[in-house]
Motif scaffolding. Structure first.
Motif, PDB file in Angstrom:
ATOM      1  N   ALA A  75      26.903 -16.874  35.390  1.00 14.83           N
ATOM      2  CA  ALA A  75      28.026 -16.592  36.406  1.00 14.83           C
ATOM      3  C   ALA A  75      28.132 -15.227  36.741  1.00 14.83           C
ATOM      4  O   ALA A  75      28.263 -14.659  37.893  1.00 14.83           O
ATOM      5  CB  ALA A  75      29.346 -17.134  36.023  1.00 14.83           C
ATOM      6  N   MET A  76      27.699 -14.360  35.694  1.00  9.55           N
ATOM      7  CA  MET A  76      27.680 -12.881  35.685  1.00  9.55           C
ATOM      8  C   MET A  76      26.516 -12.286  36.916  1.00  9.55           C
ATOM      9  O   MET A  76      27.015 -11.053  37.569  1.00  9.55           O
ATOM     10  CB  MET A  76      27.531 -11.981  34.243  1.00  9.55           C
ATOM     11  CG  MET A  76      28.498 -12.354  33.555  1.00  9.55           C
ATOM     12  SD  MET A  76      28.292 -11.556  31.801  1.00  9.55           S
ATOM     13  CE  MET A  76      29.537 -12.127  30.801  1.00  9.55           C
ATOM     14  N   GLU A  89      27.635 -23.099  27.245  1.00 13.38           N
ATOM     15  CA  GLU A  89      28.686 -22.569  27.784  1.00 13.38           C
ATOM     16  C   GLU A  89      28.324 -21.091  27.784  1.00 13.38           C
ATOM     17  O   GLU A  89      28.677 -20.681  28.940  1.00 13.38           O
ATOM     18  CB  GLU A  89      29.917 -22.730  26.590  1.00 13.38           C
ATOM     19  CG  GLU A  89      31.176 -22.046  27.200  1.00 13.38           C
ATOM     20  CD  GLU A  89      31.797 -22.625  28.442  1.00 13.38           C
ATOM     21  OE1 GLU A  89      32.005 -21.987  29.368  1.00 13.38           O
ATOM     22  OE2 GLU A  89      31.575 -23.885  28.834  1.00 13.38           O
ATOM     23  N   GLU A  90      27.799 -20.528  26.946  1.00  9.29           N
ATOM     24  CA  GLU A  90      27.265 -19.324  26.871  1.00  9.29           C
ATOM     25  C   GLU A  90      26.303 -19.137  28.218  1.00  9.29           C
ATOM     26  O   GLU A  90      26.462 -18.062  28.955  1.00  9.29           O
ATOM     27  CB  GLU A  90      26.565 -18.528  25.859  1.00  9.29           C
ATOM     28  CG  GLU A  90      27.640 -18.451  24.681  1.00  9.29           C
ATOM     29  CD  GLU A  90      26.779 -18.217  23.139  1.00  9.29           C
ATOM     30  OE1 GLU A  90      27.420 -17.885  22.297  1.00  9.29           O
ATOM     31  OE2 GLU A  90      25.708 -18.589  23.247  1.00  9.29           O
ATOM     32  N   ARG A 109      26.575 -20.842  30.911  1.00  6.92           N
ATOM     33  CA  ARG A 109      27.234 -20.882  32.217  1.00  6.92           C
ATOM     34  C   ARG A 109      27.860 -19.558  32.363  1.00  6.92           C
ATOM     35  O   ARG A 109      27.800 -18.930  33.537  1.00  6.92           O
ATOM     36  CB  ARG A 109      28.043 -21.780  32.011  1.00  6.92           C
ATOM     37  CG  ARG A 109      27.507 -23.260  32.439  1.00  6.92           C
ATOM     38  CD  ARG A 109      28.835 -24.482  32.396  1.00  6.92           C
ATOM     39  NE  ARG A 109      29.383 -24.680  31.315  1.00  6.92           N
ATOM     40  CZ  ARG A 109      28.976 -25.594  30.336  1.00  6.92           C
ATOM     41  NH1 ARG A 109      28.042 -26.275  30.703  1.00  6.92           N
ATOM     42  NH2 ARG A 109      29.636 -25.859  29.229  1.00  6.92           N
ATOM     43  N   GLU A 110      28.309 -18.971  31.346  1.00  5.12           N
ATOM     44  CA  GLU A 110      29.154 -17.526  31.483  1.00  5.12           C
ATOM     45  C   GLU A 110      28.189 -16.463  31.855  1.00  5.12           C
ATOM     46  O   GLU A 110      28.530 -15.680  32.752  1.00  5.12           O
ATOM     47  CB  GLU A 110      29.627 -17.345  30.255  1.00  5.12           C
ATOM     48  CG  GLU A 110      30.943 -17.918  29.817  1.00  5.12           C
ATOM     49  CD  GLU A 110      31.576 -17.657  28.548  1.00  5.12           C
ATOM     50  OE1 GLU A 110      32.139 -16.632  28.374  1.00  5.12           O
ATOM     51  OE2 GLU A 110      31.467 -18.512  27.574  1.00  5.12           O
ATOM     52  N   VAL A 111      26.879 -16.238  31.381  1.00  3.28           N
ATOM     53  CA  VAL A 111      26.002 -15.204  31.720  1.00  3.28           C
ATOM     54  C   VAL A 111      25.487 -15.270  33.033  1.00  3.28           C
ATOM     55  O   VAL A 111      25.244 -14.698  33.761  1.00  3.28           O
ATOM     56  CB  VAL A 111      24.871 -15.451  30.581  1.00  3.28           C
ATOM     57  CG1 VAL A 111      23.651 -14.535  30.956  1.00  3.28           C
ATOM     58  CG2 VAL A 111      25.182 -14.925  29.125  1.00  3.28           C
ATOM     59  N   LYS A 136      34.046 -12.558  22.728  1.00  2.44           N
ATOM     60  CA  LYS A 136      33.456 -13.401  23.534  1.00  2.44           C
ATOM     61  C   LYS A 136      32.587 -12.789  24.513  1.00  2.44           C
ATOM     62  O   LYS A 136      32.150 -11.667  24.316  1.00  2.44           O
ATOM     63  CB  LYS A 136      34.591 -13.784  24.408  1.00  2.44           C
ATOM     64  CG  LYS A 136      35.449 -12.768  25.236  1.00  2.44           C
ATOM     65  CD  LYS A 136      36.229 -13.244  26.157  1.00  2.44           C
ATOM     66  CE  LYS A 136      37.042 -12.114  26.764  1.00  2.44           C
ATOM     67  NZ  LYS A 136      38.305 -12.655  27.807  1.00  2.44           N
ATOM     68  N   VAL A 137      31.704 -13.811  25.250  1.00  3.76           N
ATOM     69  CA  VAL A 137      30.645 -13.160  26.209  1.00  3.76           C
ATOM     70  C   VAL A 137      31.206 -12.024  27.265  1.00  3.76           C
ATOM     71  O   VAL A 137      32.382 -12.285  27.676  1.00  3.76           O
ATOM     72  CB  VAL A 137      29.944 -14.305  26.747  1.00  3.76           C
ATOM     73  CG1 VAL A 137      29.103 -13.861  27.884  1.00  3.76           C
ATOM     74  CG2 VAL A 137      29.270 -15.289  26.063  1.00  3.76           C
ATOM     75  N   THR A 138      30.560 -10.833  27.079  1.00  4.73           N
ATOM     76  CA  THR A 138      31.299  -9.809  27.830  1.00  4.73           C
ATOM     77  C   THR A 138      30.062  -8.911  28.616  1.00  4.73           C
ATOM     78  O   THR A 138      29.328  -8.507  28.071  1.00  4.73           O
ATOM     79  CB  THR A 138      31.872  -8.981  26.832  1.00  4.73           C
ATOM     80  OG1 THR A 138      32.732  -9.373  26.051  1.00  4.73           O
ATOM     81  CG2 THR A 138      32.615  -7.721  27.672  1.00  4.73           C
ATOM     82  N   LYS A 139      30.498  -8.759  29.866  1.00  8.64           N
ATOM     83  CA  LYS A 139      29.539  -7.882  30.892  1.00  8.64           C
ATOM     84  C   LYS A 139      29.774  -6.409  30.317  1.00  8.64           C
ATOM     85  O   LYS A 139      31.048  -6.107  30.342  1.00  8.64           O
ATOM     86  CB  LYS A 139      30.034  -8.306  32.212  1.00  8.64           C
ATOM     87  CG  LYS A 139      29.037  -7.461  33.029  1.00  8.64           C
ATOM     88  CD  LYS A 139      29.406  -7.846  34.593  1.00  8.64           C
ATOM     89  CE  LYS A 139      28.518  -7.226  35.360  1.00  8.64           C
ATOM     90  NZ  LYS A 139      28.698  -7.463  37.016  1.00  8.64           N
TER      91      LYS A 139
END
Length: 204
Positions: free
Chosen positions: A22-23, A15-16, A18-20, A104-107
């Motif tokens: 996407a950034m 999941e992390e 996918r989030e990374v 949470k995962v944060t840009k």
């Protein structure tokens, strides 16, 4: 994505990941492991050789399992052709908090004027302007410094300094601050990472 789960600990969950990815805003991104300190050791020269001329670099850092973070560099790591000099150049990049500093995962965007990378030649180093310390790779105009020490430098890229000016921290920051209110995505600003890996991210 099985390379993401290299020992000693997972750098990202699926999941992390996918989030990374996407950034990065890269369409249909895929990841290829170029360098892992667990597999390849911490030597600066080895890291440079493994990364080569790849463009689109995802740095992932596991500081202490609790604090994990990274950086995405749209361009390349480009050491100076003269091994006794350093190469400083602008390239779009940003930081990422994966765990520890945020819930949470944060840009973590870097101001455009600070989107500067500096890479030392094999026989050179980058000296900090406000302290007796030296490193071999600076991202974010010094927000992430690898092969860093006081006085330094060290040959081990896992020895690092990571900080973010208070004004550049997104809302929700949970980590430590110094006397000026500046923070870090690691457990401490100056530390040794448990693991550093660099991936090539490309479309398809």
């Amino acid at each position: 994505m099985e390379d993401v789960y290299r020992p000693p600990a997972p750098l990202l969950t699926f999941e992390e990941t996918r989030e990374v990815l996407a950034m990065t805003e890269i369409p249909k991104p895929s990841m290829t492991l170029l360098y892992s300190s667990t597999r390849d050791g911490g030597d600066f020269g080895t890291m440079v050789d493994k990364v080569g001329d790849a463009s689109g670099l995802l740095f992932l850092v596991n500081h202490d399992d609790t604090h994990r973070f990274g950086a995405f560099l749209e361009g390349q790591l480009m050491p100076c052709a003269d091994p006794t000099q350093t190469n400083e150049y602008p390239v779009p990049h940003f930081l990422i908090s994966i765990s520890g500093a945020y819930a949470k995962v944060t840009k973590v965007p870097i101001p455009e004027a600070q989107q500067v990378v500096e890479v030392a030649g094999r026989d050179a180093f980058i000296k900090a302007t406000n302290m007796d310390s030296r490193g071999k790779v600076y991202l974010g105009d010094g927000y992430l410094r690898l092969a860093f020490g006081s006085p330094g430098p060290t040959a081990d890229v896992r020895s690092m300094l990571q900080w973010v000016k208070e004004d550049d921290l997104p809302d929700g920051y949970l980590g430590r601050r110094n006397d000026d209110g500046d923070g870090t995505l690691a457990a401490g600003m100056s530390s040794t990472a448990k693991e550093i890996a660099i991936y090539h991210v490309k479309s398809g």
